[in-house]
Design a protein around this motif. Structure first.
Motif, short mmCIF file in Angstrom:
data_model
loop_
_atom_site.label_atom_id
_atom_site.label_comp_id
_atom_site.label_asym_id
_atom_site.label_seq_id
_atom_site.Cartn_x
_atom_site.Cartn_y
_atom_site.Cartn_z
N GLY A 134 -9.70 25.88 34.81
CA GLY A 134 -9.53 24.48 34.45
C GLY A 134 -8.30 23.90 35.08
O GLY A 134 -7.65 24.52 35.93
N TYR A 135 -7.97 22.69 34.63
CA TYR A 135 -6.87 21.92 35.20
C TYR A 135 -6.00 21.36 34.09
O TYR A 135 -6.49 21.01 33.01
CB TYR A 135 -7.42 20.78 36.06
CG TYR A 135 -8.40 21.21 37.12
CD1 TYR A 135 -7.96 21.70 38.35
CD2 TYR A 135 -9.78 21.15 36.89
CE1 TYR A 135 -8.87 22.10 39.32
CE2 TYR A 135 -10.68 21.56 37.85
CZ TYR A 135 -10.22 22.03 39.06
OH TYR A 135 -11.11 22.45 40.01
N THR A 136 -4.72 21.24 34.37
CA THR A 136 -3.80 20.65 33.41
C THR A 136 -2.77 19.81 34.16
O THR A 136 -2.81 19.69 35.38
CB THR A 136 -3.17 21.74 32.53
OG1 THR A 136 -2.49 21.13 31.44
CG2 THR A 136 -2.23 22.63 33.31
N VAL A 137 -1.84 19.23 33.40
CA VAL A 137 -0.83 18.33 33.95
C VAL A 137 0.52 19.06 33.96
O VAL A 137 0.82 19.81 33.03
CB VAL A 137 -0.70 17.05 33.10
CG1 VAL A 137 0.25 16.06 33.75
CG2 VAL A 137 -2.08 16.43 32.87
N ALA A 138 1.31 18.83 34.99
CA ALA A 138 2.65 19.43 35.06
C ALA A 138 3.60 18.44 35.71
O ALA A 138 3.19 17.54 36.44
CB ALA A 138 2.62 20.73 35.83
N ASN A 139 4.89 18.62 35.42
CA ASN A 139 5.92 17.89 36.16
C ASN A 139 6.95 18.90 36.63
O ASN A 139 7.62 19.55 35.83
CB ASN A 139 6.58 16.81 35.31
CG ASN A 139 7.29 15.77 36.19
OD1 ASN A 139 8.12 16.12 37.02
ND2 ASN A 139 6.96 14.50 36.00
N PRO B 196 -1.27 18.22 28.22
CA PRO B 196 -1.36 18.74 26.85
C PRO B 196 -2.57 19.62 26.62
O PRO B 196 -2.63 20.36 25.66
CB PRO B 196 -1.43 17.46 26.02
CG PRO B 196 -2.07 16.46 26.93
CD PRO B 196 -1.59 16.79 28.31
N VAL B 197 -3.57 19.51 27.54
CA VAL B 197 -4.80 20.29 27.40
C VAL B 197 -5.16 20.87 28.77
O VAL B 197 -4.63 20.46 29.81
CB VAL B 197 -5.97 19.42 26.88
CG1 VAL B 197 -5.65 18.86 25.50
CG2 VAL B 197 -6.32 18.30 27.85
N VAL B 198 -6.09 21.81 28.73
CA VAL B 198 -6.73 22.32 29.94
C VAL B 198 -8.17 21.82 29.92
O VAL B 198 -8.89 22.04 28.94
CB VAL B 198 -6.69 23.86 29.99
CG1 VAL B 198 -7.50 24.39 31.18
CG2 VAL B 198 -5.24 24.35 30.08
N ILE C 131 -7.33 14.11 32.15
CA ILE C 131 -6.74 15.24 31.42
C ILE C 131 -5.88 14.72 30.27
O ILE C 131 -6.13 15.03 29.11
CB ILE C 131 -5.91 16.14 32.35
CG1 ILE C 131 -6.77 16.69 33.48
CG2 ILE C 131 -5.30 17.29 31.54
CD1 ILE C 131 -6.01 17.56 34.47
N GLY C 132 -4.86 13.95 30.59
CA GLY C 132 -3.98 13.45 29.54
C GLY C 132 -2.59 13.17 30.07
O GLY C 132 -2.37 13.14 31.29
N ASP D 292 -16.29 21.63 34.68
CA ASP D 292 -17.53 20.87 34.46
C ASP D 292 -17.25 19.44 34.03
O ASP D 292 -18.13 18.58 34.10
CB ASP D 292 -18.41 21.57 33.41
CG ASP D 292 -17.70 21.74 32.08
OD1 ASP D 292 -16.57 22.29 32.09
OD2 ASP D 292 -18.25 21.35 31.04
N GLU D 293 -15.99 19.15 33.61
CA GLU D 293 -15.64 17.80 33.17
C GLU D 293 -14.66 17.10 34.09
O GLU D 293 -14.38 15.91 33.88
CB GLU D 293 -15.04 17.85 31.75
CG GLU D 293 -16.05 18.20 30.68
CD GLU D 293 -15.52 17.92 29.28
OE1 GLU D 293 -14.47 17.27 29.16
OE2 GLU D 293 -16.18 18.35 28.32
N LEU D 294 -14.12 17.79 35.08
CA LEU D 294 -13.11 17.18 35.95
C LEU D 294 -13.28 17.72 37.36
O LEU D 294 -13.42 18.94 37.55
CB LEU D 294 -11.69 17.51 35.45
CG LEU D 294 -10.57 16.71 36.12
CD1 LEU D 294 -10.48 15.32 35.50
CD2 LEU D 294 -9.24 17.42 35.99
N ASP D 295 -13.24 16.82 38.34
CA ASP D 295 -13.44 17.23 39.73
C ASP D 295 -12.33 16.70 40.62
O ASP D 295 -12.46 15.63 41.23
CB ASP D 295 -14.80 16.73 40.24
CG ASP D 295 -15.11 17.23 41.64
OD1 ASP D 295 -14.38 18.13 42.13
OD2 ASP D 295 -16.07 16.73 42.25
N PRO D 296 -11.21 17.42 40.72
CA PRO D 296 -10.13 16.96 41.59
C PRO D 296 -10.51 16.92 43.06
O PRO D 296 -9.85 16.24 43.86
CB PRO D 296 -9.03 18.01 41.35
CG PRO D 296 -9.36 18.64 40.05
CD PRO D 296 -10.85 18.63 39.98
#
Length: 290
Positions: A147-152, A180-182, A267-268, A186-190
Motif C-alpha cells: 500500500g501507500y502512505t504519506v510522509a514528510n 495517517p493510514v495505509v 490517502i489523507g 486496489d484503491e489508489l493508483d500513483p
C-alpha cells in the motif's frame, strides 16, 4: 482498503477501516501484521484481512502506522520541477539515502526540532513493501506493494550540506511524520497520478502529481532490491516535488509554532506542529578530543 495502527484505551492494534469505523486486526500494529504474514509464508493478501477483522474500535485514533520498518529508503531528486530548482540534470539512476526507524513519528505528533537549524519540508508519497523482494523485476516489484502512505522527509539543510553525504541532515530522531493510514493498491493508483501537497499555516508551498516522477514506485522497489533485500513493512519514500524552502529566494525554513500539513490525495493528511527546542551538542574541542 484503509489500514492503520490505532491507539485505543486498551493499547495499540492494527486496524481496518470498515463501514462502521475501525475494526481490530490480529496484531499490535501494522509492522507486526506484515511481519506475521511473512513468517507464515502466506504473502500479503489484503483480500483476507476483512475476514480477520474483529471487534469494533469506536475510540480508535491512528498513530504511527509502521513503527518498526527494517529499512527506510528514500529517493531524492525524483520530480522534474524539484530537480530543476536545484540546478541539476535529470538523473539516470535513483539518488538514494537511508533513514532509521527512530526518525519516524506519528501523523499528528508535535515535531520537537532543534532551534538554530535550517528545517525544510519535503512532502512525499511513501510505498509500503508487502512481500520479500530480492533482485526483482518491475512487474514483481509492483505486485509486492502492500500500500501507500504519506510522509514528510523533514531535512536539516545546514547539516545536510556540511558534506557530500546527506545522512546527518536526514536522520534526526522523530522528524519524519508518517500516516495517517495505509491505502492498498486496489484503491489508489500513483502510477496514474495522485497529487502530493504541502501547506504551512494553510499556505500551499508544494503540489505536484506522482505522474511526473522520474522513477515511479515499481522502478524504485526493483532498483533497491537489486542490492538490498526488501521485506514486508519496509518503507520507500519516493521523493518530493518542487517548492522546498531552501530553493526559495529568499530561503525559507520552518519556525516555531508552524503547522505543517502534508497531504497525498486519496490517502489523507498529516498535521504536525513545529516546536523549536534548544540543541545541546559537544563542543568542537570535546568532539576532537574524544
Amino acid at each position: 482498503m484503509r489500514l492503520a495502527t490505532v491507539t485505543t484505551p486498551g493499547g495499540t492494534t492494527a486496524a481496518l477501516l470498515g463501514e462502521r469505523g475501525w475494526r481490530a486486526l490480529p496484531a499490535p500494529d501494522l509492522s507486526a501484521l506484515l511481519a506475521a504474514t511473512d513468517a507464515a509464508g502466506t504473502g500479503w493478501d489484503p483480500a483476507t484481512l476483512a475476514e480477520q477483522a474483529g471487534a469494533d474500535l469506536p475510540d480508535a485514533v491512528p498513530v504511527l502506522a509502521l513503527p518498526r520498518p527494517g529499512k527506510v529508503i528514500c529517493c531524492g531528486l525524483n520530480y522534474g520541477e524539484h530537480i530543476q530548482e536545484t540546478g541539476r540534470e535529470l538523473p539516470t539512476h535513483p539518488t538514494l539515502f537511508a533513514k532509521f526507524a527512530d526518525t519516524l513519528t506519528g501523523p499528528d505528533d508535535e515535531l520537537a526540532l532543534a532551534e538554530g537549524v535550517q528545517w525544510d519540508w519535503e512532502a512525499e508519497l511513501a510505498v509500503v513493501v508487502g512481500r520479500t523482494l530480492r533482485r526483482a523485476g518491475r512487474d514483481e516489484a509492483r505486485a509486492a506493494i502492500a500500500g501507500y502512505t504519506v510522509a514528510n522527509d523533514l531535512s536539516a539543510r545546514d547539516w545536510q550540506y556540511r558534506t557530500l553525504q546527506w545522512l546527518q541532515g536526514k536522520a534526526w530522531d522523530a522528524t519524519t511524520p508518517v500516516g495517517p493510514v495505509v491505502v492498498t493498491p486496489d484503491e489508489l493508483d500513483p502510477f496514474a497520478g495522485v497529487d502530493v501537497i504541502c501547506r504551512i499555516n494553510g499556505e500551499e508551498v508544494q503540489r505536484d502529481s506522482t505522474r511526473t516522477l522520474v522513477f515511479d514506485c515499481a522502478d524504485l522497489l526493483a532498483y533497491v532490491s537489486t542490492f538490498a533485500t526488501l521485506r514486508p513493512g519496509d518503507l520507500v519514500l519516493t521523493g518530493t516535488p518542487g517548492g522546498v524552502g531552501v530553493a526559495r529566494d529568499p530561503k525559507r525554513f520552518l519556525a516555531d509554532g508552524d503547522v505543517l500539513e502534508t497531504e497525498v490525495a486519496g490517502i489523507g493528511t498529516l498535521r504536525n506542529t513545529v516546536r523549536l527546542t534548544p540543541l545541546t551538542t559537544l563542543s568542537q574541542e570535546d568532539s576532537h578530543g574524544a
